[in-house]
Scaffold this active site. Structure first.
Site, PDB file in Angstrom:
ATOM      1  N   ASP A  37      13.864 -12.505-108.625  1.00 47.45           N
ATOM      2  CA  ASP A  37      13.226 -11.609-107.362  1.00 47.45           C
ATOM      3  C   ASP A  37      11.638 -11.280-107.688  1.00 47.45           C
ATOM      4  O   ASP A  37      11.084 -11.852-108.575  1.00 47.45           O
ATOM      5  CB  ASP A  37      13.894 -10.533-107.089  1.00 47.45           C
ATOM      6  CG  ASP A  37      13.764  -9.254-108.119  1.00 47.45           C
ATOM      7  OD1 ASP A  37      13.264  -9.440-109.110  1.00 47.45           O
ATOM      8  OD2 ASP A  37      14.229  -8.028-107.773  1.00 47.45           O
ATOM      9  N   CYS A  96      15.545 -10.246-112.740  1.00 46.71           N
ATOM     10  CA  CYS A  96      15.088  -9.212-112.167  1.00 46.71           C
ATOM     11  C   CYS A  96      14.269  -8.234-112.862  1.00 46.71           C
ATOM     12  O   CYS A  96      14.014  -8.387-113.960  1.00 46.71           O
ATOM     13  CB  CYS A  96      16.017  -8.867-110.941  1.00 46.71           C
ATOM     14  SG  CYS A  96      17.490  -7.959-111.838  1.00 46.71           S
ATOM     15  N   THR A 145      15.666  -5.490-114.000  1.00 48.13           N
ATOM     16  CA  THR A 145      16.339  -4.709-115.151  1.00 48.13           C
ATOM     17  C   THR A 145      17.380  -6.048-115.439  1.00 48.13           C
ATOM     18  O   THR A 145      17.873  -5.853-116.569  1.00 48.13           O
ATOM     19  CB  THR A 145      17.223  -3.482-114.966  1.00 48.13           C
ATOM     20  OG1 THR A 145      17.911  -4.096-113.563  1.00 48.13           O
ATOM     21  CG2 THR A 145      16.397  -2.282-114.518  1.00 48.13           C
ATOM     22  N   HIS A 160      30.954 -15.810-128.359  1.00 45.73           N
ATOM     23  CA  HIS A 160      32.254 -15.286-127.990  1.00 45.73           C
ATOM     24  C   HIS A 160      32.689 -15.313-126.347  1.00 45.73           C
ATOM     25  O   HIS A 160      33.660 -15.382-126.214  1.00 45.73           O
ATOM     26  CB  HIS A 160      32.423 -13.523-128.472  1.00 45.73           C
ATOM     27  CG  HIS A 160      32.513 -13.366-129.843  1.00 45.73           C
ATOM     28  ND1 HIS A 160      32.521 -12.400-130.418  1.00 45.73           N
ATOM     29  CD2 HIS A 160      32.237 -14.205-131.063  1.00 45.73           C
ATOM     30  CE1 HIS A 160      32.728 -12.248-131.829  1.00 45.73           C
ATOM     31  NE2 HIS A 160      32.286 -13.555-132.076  1.00 45.73           N
ATOM     32  N   HIS A 164      38.715 -17.019-128.961  1.00 49.67           N
ATOM     33  CA  HIS A 164      37.757 -16.510-127.858  1.00 49.67           C
ATOM     34  C   HIS A 164      38.023 -17.447-126.462  1.00 49.67           C
ATOM     35  O   HIS A 164      38.002 -16.631-125.306  1.00 49.67           O
ATOM     36  CB  HIS A 164      36.219 -16.609-128.130  1.00 49.67           C
ATOM     37  CG  HIS A 164      35.793 -16.113-129.449  1.00 49.67           C
ATOM     38  ND1 HIS A 164      35.939 -14.550-129.467  1.00 49.67           N
ATOM     39  CD2 HIS A 164      35.520 -16.436-130.541  1.00 49.67           C
ATOM     40  CE1 HIS A 164      35.613 -14.267-130.720  1.00 49.67           C
ATOM     41  NE2 HIS A 164      35.367 -15.231-131.539  1.00 49.67           N
TER      42      HIS A 164
HETATM   43  C1  RB5 Z   1      13.556  -4.475-107.322  1.00 47.31           C
HETATM   44  O1  RB5 Z   1      12.773  -3.450-107.505  1.00 47.31           O
HETATM   45  C2  RB5 Z   1      14.565  -3.946-108.420  1.00 47.31           C
HETATM   46  O2  RB5 Z   1      15.525  -3.152-108.092  1.00 47.31           O
HETATM   47  C3  RB5 Z   1      15.293  -5.292-108.850  1.00 47.31           C
HETATM   48  O3  RB5 Z   1      14.449  -6.303-109.636  1.00 47.31           O
HETATM   49  C4  RB5 Z   1      16.571  -5.083-110.060  1.00 47.31           C
HETATM   50  O4  RB5 Z   1      16.040  -4.562-111.193  1.00 47.31           O
HETATM   51  C5  RB5 Z   1      17.718  -4.754-109.591  1.00 47.31           C
HETATM   52  O5  RB5 Z   1      18.653  -4.727-110.368  1.00 47.31           O
END
Ligand code: RB5
Length: 147
Positions: free
Chosen positions: A8, A65, A67, A98, A133
């Site tokens: 994203d 993205c 996180t 695994h 596994h």
């Molecule tokens: C975008 O602001 C953020 O929510 C997205 O990049 C991501 O971290 C979602 O899990």
């Protein structure tokens, strides 16, 4: 190996770096976007990559993205996809040994770019261990498509 990548807006810069690394190491890259830092919705891009892995169009996928959490949640909704959100070399290695992870999810806002690139290298060069596994993966498979 053909690898599908997606991101994203938060993951765009790191996705470009990962793409360069993959191309430099002779992988065929299918870039599903996003193509800028303009705000977009991560499920749209996660779905493109995960669908390609699920349908066998590509062998593996990498999703980025902020996180990595949203990408991994979406990707794991697709049949046959085992998406792993990895934060370091150990989780990347174990997700292959695994779990035979076939999608790597990364968080651009929680990883230094060089760490992220090392995670990608580790993930690509580690093979599945099989054995006990595989039995566990078969159990995961058995949980799919249950009404
Ligand atoms: C975008 O602001 C953020 O929510 C997205 O990049 C991501 O971290 C979602 O899990």
């Amino acid at each position: 190996m053909e690898i599908s990548i997606g991101c994203d807006h938060a993951g765009f810069d790191l996705k470009e770096k990962v793409k360069r690394l993959l191309e430099e190491t002779s992988h065929e890259v299918s870039d599903e976007g996003a193509f800028s830092e303009e705000s977009v919705d991560y499920p749209d891009f996660a779905a493109r990559v995960a669908r390609a892995v699920s349908e066998g169009t590509v062998e593996k996928g990498i999703l980025i993205c902020g996180t990595g959490i949203g990408m991994s949640i979406v990707a794991n909704k697709f049949e046959g996809v085992r998406a792993a959100l990895c934060h370091n070399l150990e989780t990347a290695q174990m997700s292959r040994l695994h779990n035979d992870s076939n999608v790597l999810a990364l968080g651009s806002r929680v990883l230094e770019p060089e760490v992220a690139l090392n995670i990608v290298r580790e993930w690509l060069q580690t093979d599945f261990d099989g054995g006990r596994h595989q039995r566990r993966l078969d159990k995961i498979k058995g949980l799919e498509n249950k009404d």
